[in-house]
Structures are given as structure tokens and as C-alpha cells.
Write an enzyme that holds these catalytic residues in place. Sequence first.
Site, short mmCIF file in Angstrom:
data_model
loop_
_atom_site.label_atom_id
_atom_site.label_comp_id
_atom_site.label_asym_id
_atom_site.label_seq_id
_atom_site.Cartn_x
_atom_site.Cartn_y
_atom_site.Cartn_z
CG ASP A 204 70.52 84.93 23.26
OD1 ASP A 204 70.97 85.35 24.35
OD2 ASP A 204 69.89 85.65 22.46
CG ASN A 212 62.31 91.86 29.36
OD1 ASN A 212 61.35 91.27 29.85
ND2 ASN A 212 63.55 91.44 29.50
CG HIS A 217 61.64 93.96 33.13
ND1 HIS A 217 62.76 93.36 32.60
CD2 HIS A 217 61.79 95.29 32.93
CE1 HIS A 217 63.56 94.29 32.11
NE2 HIS A 217 62.99 95.47 32.29
NE ARG A 236 66.50 61.72 25.02
CZ ARG A 236 66.26 62.64 24.07
NH1 ARG A 236 65.02 63.08 23.87
NH2 ARG A 236 67.24 63.10 23.32
CD GLU A 247 68.66 87.98 26.78
OE1 GLU A 247 69.13 88.72 25.90
OE2 GLU A 247 68.58 88.31 27.98
#
Length: 324
Positions: A204, A212, A217, A236, A247
Amino acid sequence: MLEKKRSTEELIILALSSASTVCLLPFLAWRTIEQDWLVAALDLLAIMVAVGLFIHVYITRNVIYARWVLAILCAVELPITIALKGPAQIGWIYPAIIAMFMLLSPTIALMLSLTMISIIGGILWSQLNSLMYYQSLFSILATALFIYAFTNHMFRQQQILRQLSIKDPLTGVGNRRALEDKLLELMSYKRAHRDNTSTLILIDLDQFKDINDHYGHAIGDQILITFASLVNQKLRNNESLYRLGGEEFVITVANKNRDKASILAEEIRELVDLFLFTNSIHLTISIGIAESQAKETTLDWLGRADAAMYKAKGAGRNLCCVAA
């Protein structure tokens, strides 16, 4: 845990194998009554293969070999039947061609169809007059080419639509739907191989709402795009990134326990912490790490990773926490 829905490929094979069985049974009965033993044996073999494929796909959900077997069955049985019973059987070539294009990729189906048509053309050369022979041959070729043009176009459209359905339109990484499919795949593999384990890394972006609100935004979206690109560069084989929503992002780490996944998570946390995003914005992330457990659902697994992530936030953010 919700059962994964059957794929289009599974449904096609189940439908074609059952339809083949239903269509051939009356002919098997008729040829048995007529004591046409050779063709009856051929029909019986085709029915047994079709039933076997139906059972195999219904139980295992594996279509890789089944679609090839069913397509080759169509391509082999029809020329043999025409060789034994003559031109009266030629009408079966049209559903056979359609079936091959439903089972295989357009290019491979076209090659197999042309091979079958060539063999049948050789068989019928001495059995039809010239006009009837060329009418039949060119109508069959035209059918194969028309179906190829149509299925090739549909195949490309399907690939585009599939990519759109599993990709997050902003960042280009996998979306929630793709994540759900991956989690089901990993949990199924875990149940089949008890010693195997996989790990989720839930990320997060800290205080992203403030970014924002302060920068707008458009800047926020650019940060999400850059973040996804940054993380992807660290991944990988057997490691995939998905956007869970807003987010929040999830990395699936297949075939690795939480200790190995924690090393990757910490590398990503440090990388983001040292990186300056658009407008020289400094960003930190909080990470929750959860190793798969055999008896839990995918929601439980994701929930444990989410709880660990919130524990990292509660401890001051810019941290990695491992779920119990």
C-alpha cells in the site's frame, strides 16, 4: 473457496465430444444391423475416444492433449470412412473442418484441414467425374479458407479482449480479476503438492490520498504508473504484479516461502524509499507478507496479507510485516 469456472476450451471439448457420441451412435447401430463390421468398428472406436475425452476433461479440466486428440480423430476417421464407403460420406467433411478450427489455432487448423482435404481428394479422384470432383474439391477448399479468415480475425480479437480483461488500464499490470485467477491457480497447486508453498506481498502506498489532494489526480496517476514500472523491474520468474485497487498492489511469489519473499519485499521497500517520483515527490510503502496455508481460501490468504500490511502502517509505515 469458489470453484473456478470452466474455460471456453473445456466447454468446446465437452460439447464436441458429447455431440460426436450422440451423432455416431445411430450410425453404429445401423451398421451393426447391416453387419458392416469394419465401419461399425471405426464408429465404435471414435465413440470410445470421444467418451474418454469427455470424462478426462470433465474430471481433470486439462485440455492440452484432448483438443489435439479430438482434432486428429476428425482428420483421420473421415478419410478412412470415405475410402470405405465412397463419396456419399463427403458431407461429413464440413463439420469436421469446423470442429478442427474450434479446437486448434487457426493456422494449425488450416494446415490440418488442407492435409485432410488433400488425402480425401486423392481418394475421390477415381470415384467422381471431373465436374463433380472439382466442384466438391473447390467448395471444400473455399469453406476451409472462409472459416480460416473468420476464425483468425476472431482469434486476434479474442486475444485483445482477453488482455483488456486482465490488465489494469492505467498501469498495465494485472488487475483484480487476473489476481483472483492466479490465487486460485496457486492454491490448487498447493493442495496438490503439500510441500509447495507460495507467498503474497501486499503493498500500500503510504498517504497516497494526500498526494492526490495536494498535487492532483494526474500526478497521482503518473506516480502509480512509475511505481508499477519500478516494481516490475525487480521481479523475476514466478513473480507477478497486480493492482488490487486504488493504491494497493499485490505481488504473487510462486514456489517461495515467506523468508525468501521477505527479501524481495524489503528490496522493493528500500528502492521506493530512495526513489524520487514526479515533482520530486518522496513516497514510502507499507507491506504485508503472507505465506500460503493448505486449508485456507484465497480470501483468507489475501486477508492475512492485508492484516499484516495494516500492522506495518500501525507501526509507523515504511515497513514490512509478516503475517502469522
